[in-house]
Design an enzyme around this catalytic site. Structure first.
Site, short mmCIF file in Angstrom:
data_model
loop_
_atom_site.label_atom_id
_atom_site.label_comp_id
_atom_site.label_asym_id
_atom_site.label_seq_id
_atom_site.Cartn_x
_atom_site.Cartn_y
_atom_site.Cartn_z
N GLY A 1 -6.80 -21.43 8.84
CA GLY A 1 -5.53 -21.20 9.52
C GLY A 1 -4.44 -20.73 8.58
O GLY A 1 -4.63 -19.78 7.82
N GLU B 1 0.82 -1.22 0.00
CA GLU B 1 0.00 0.00 0.00
C GLU B 1 0.85 1.26 0.00
O GLU B 1 0.31 2.36 0.10
CB GLU B 1 -1.00 -0.01 1.17
N GLY C 1 -7.50 -17.90 6.12
CA GLY C 1 -8.76 -17.58 6.78
C GLY C 1 -9.11 -18.61 7.83
O GLY C 1 -8.28 -18.96 8.68
N SER D 1 -10.58 -4.08 16.78
CA SER D 1 -10.89 -5.49 17.05
C SER D 1 -9.68 -6.24 17.60
O SER D 1 -9.77 -7.43 17.89
CB SER D 1 -11.34 -6.18 15.76
N ASN E 1 -2.18 -14.05 1.20
CA ASN E 1 -3.39 -14.84 1.41
C ASN E 1 -3.59 -15.65 0.12
O ASN E 1 -2.74 -15.64 -0.78
CB ASN E 1 -4.58 -13.97 1.80
N ASP F 1 -3.89 -8.65 9.02
CA ASP F 1 -2.87 -7.75 9.56
C ASP F 1 -2.54 -8.09 11.01
O ASP F 1 -1.38 -7.97 11.43
CB ASP F 1 -3.34 -6.29 9.46
N SER G 1 -9.32 -11.50 16.62
CA SER G 1 -9.72 -10.24 15.96
C SER G 1 -11.01 -10.37 15.15
O SER G 1 -11.79 -9.44 15.07
CB SER G 1 -8.56 -9.72 15.12
N THR H 1 -1.75 -17.27 4.55
CA THR H 1 -2.90 -17.17 5.45
C THR H 1 -4.14 -17.68 4.73
O THR H 1 -4.40 -17.31 3.58
CB THR H 1 -3.09 -15.72 5.96
O1 RIB Z 1 -6.23 -5.28 5.77
C1 RIB Z 1 -7.25 -4.40 6.18
C2 RIB Z 1 -6.88 -3.01 5.79
O2 RIB Z 1 -6.83 -2.92 4.39
C3 RIB Z 1 -7.84 -1.96 6.22
O3 RIB Z 1 -7.50 -1.38 7.45
C4 RIB Z 1 -7.84 -0.96 5.07
O4 RIB Z 1 -7.40 0.28 5.45
C5 RIB Z 1 -6.94 -1.58 4.02
O5 RIB Z 1 -5.67 -1.07 4.07
#
Ligand code: RIB
Length: 311
Positions: free
Chosen positions: A224, A140, A221, A291, A184, A252, A282, A219
């Site tokens: 596991g 990102e 889901g 969460s 994932n 995350d 979470s 990952t």
């Molecule tokens: O992985 C979840 C995240 O993806 C969110 O918090 C959103 O902001 C995106 O970055």
């Protein structure tokens, strides 16, 4: 806790989450059940989860000169995260409109804004000055920035962990500088081809790790995670059965816990077990960082792992 010092080169977003029993079709307007706004961004989420385990964590990122940017910096300070290498640039901070359906499954659009201004030179300086034991990146912020950090880390013998999310074509140089890759299922297919699930999933994960030379933690889901180390058999870590309310940011929280575990000297298996337990907690609560386990809860979860040492 050993020498765990975690540097995250990653994003910040403000998550704008709408909850509805089902999601709208094209051209349809639906009445939602609830709205929640909170701190997000894959980098920030991973940094916050790692910090809640008590390790020193620093963040490299750029926020906009708007109120969202200022509130991210405040949030990091509250979480005890070092913001020496955070920069404020003209323009808008990143935002993420998110829809969550009745089964807790999300759909996310990110608008990166200032995240795109996260600079390679700042990331390199952070590796040099913060002296992390692990550097963690995602997709990102610009891949060139993450690559600069990973190059500096490699040169200094520091472990690198890449979460290639959201799925995008990967710079082969970046892949070559990642000790660990944590996709994932969707991201696994985008990078290595084929599916990580189904009867041949294990074989495809093992072969991807052997071909690329990367250590993989995939990952999966509610199934596991799967660990692959070149030349070794696949290890599966199953997840407990839980009722998911909102899966946003669960991956995350896994990555924050996994990087903490590795940096603390846990074996990859034990770090992945800790991470699966953390992510399972979470998904049972709404929101992203809201969460996540609190500092006390994270310490209680980690204590038996840290007491057991590596194995
Ligand atoms: O992985 C979840 C995240 O993806 C969110 O918090 C959103 O902001 C995106 O970055």
């Amino acid at each position: 806790m050993g020498d765990a010092r975690i540097l995250v080169v990653g994003s910040t977003m403000i998550d704008l989450i709408a909850y509805a029993d089902r999601l709208p079709e094209a051209g349809e307007t639906l009445v939602g059940k609830r709205f929640q706004m909170g701190f997000g961004g894959k980098g920030a989420n991973q940094a916050v989860m790692a910090a809640r385990f008590g390790a020193p964590v620093a963040m490299v990122n750029a926020v906009g000169d708007d109120s969202y940017g200022a509130s991210h910096l405040e949030n990091f300070k509250r979480e005890g995260i070092d913001i020496t290498w955070m920069r404020t640039v003209p323009g808008s901070s990143g935002v993420a409109p998110i829809w969550v359906d009745g089964a807790g499954v999300n759909r996310i659009i990110i608008v990166p804004g200032a995240n795109d201004a996260t600079e390679a030179a700042v990331a390199e300086a952070a590796v040099r000055e913060f002296k992390p034991t692990i550097v963690v990146g995602q997709f990102e912020v610009p891949q060139a920035t993450t690559l600069a950090a990973f190059r500096a880390a490699r040169a200094a013998g520091i472990t690198t962990l890449l979460n290639p999310a959201p799925a995008a074509p990967i710079d082969p140089e970046l892949l070559a500088h990642a000790d660990w890759v944590a996709p994932n299922e969707t991201e696994f297919t985008a990078i290595f081809g084929g599916s990580a699930i189904g009867p041949d999933g294990d074989e495809r994960i093992r072969s991807a790790s052997d071909r690329s030379g990367n250590r993989l933690v995939v990952t999966l889901g509610e199934q596991g995670a799967a660990l692959a180390i070149p030349g070794e058999p696949i290890h599966r870590i199953s997840a407990p059965r839980v009722k998911a309310v909102d899966t946003t940011g669960a991956g995350d929280s896994f990555l924050g816990a996994f990087s903490f575990g590795l940096a603390s000297g846990l074996s990859p298996d034990r770090a992945a077990e800790l991470a699966v337990a953390c992510a399972s907690a979470s998904v049972q609560k709404a929101g992203t960082q809201s969460s996540y386990l609190s500092r006390d809860e994270a310490a209680a979860l980690a204590a038996p792992y840290l007491a057991g040492g590596t194995r």
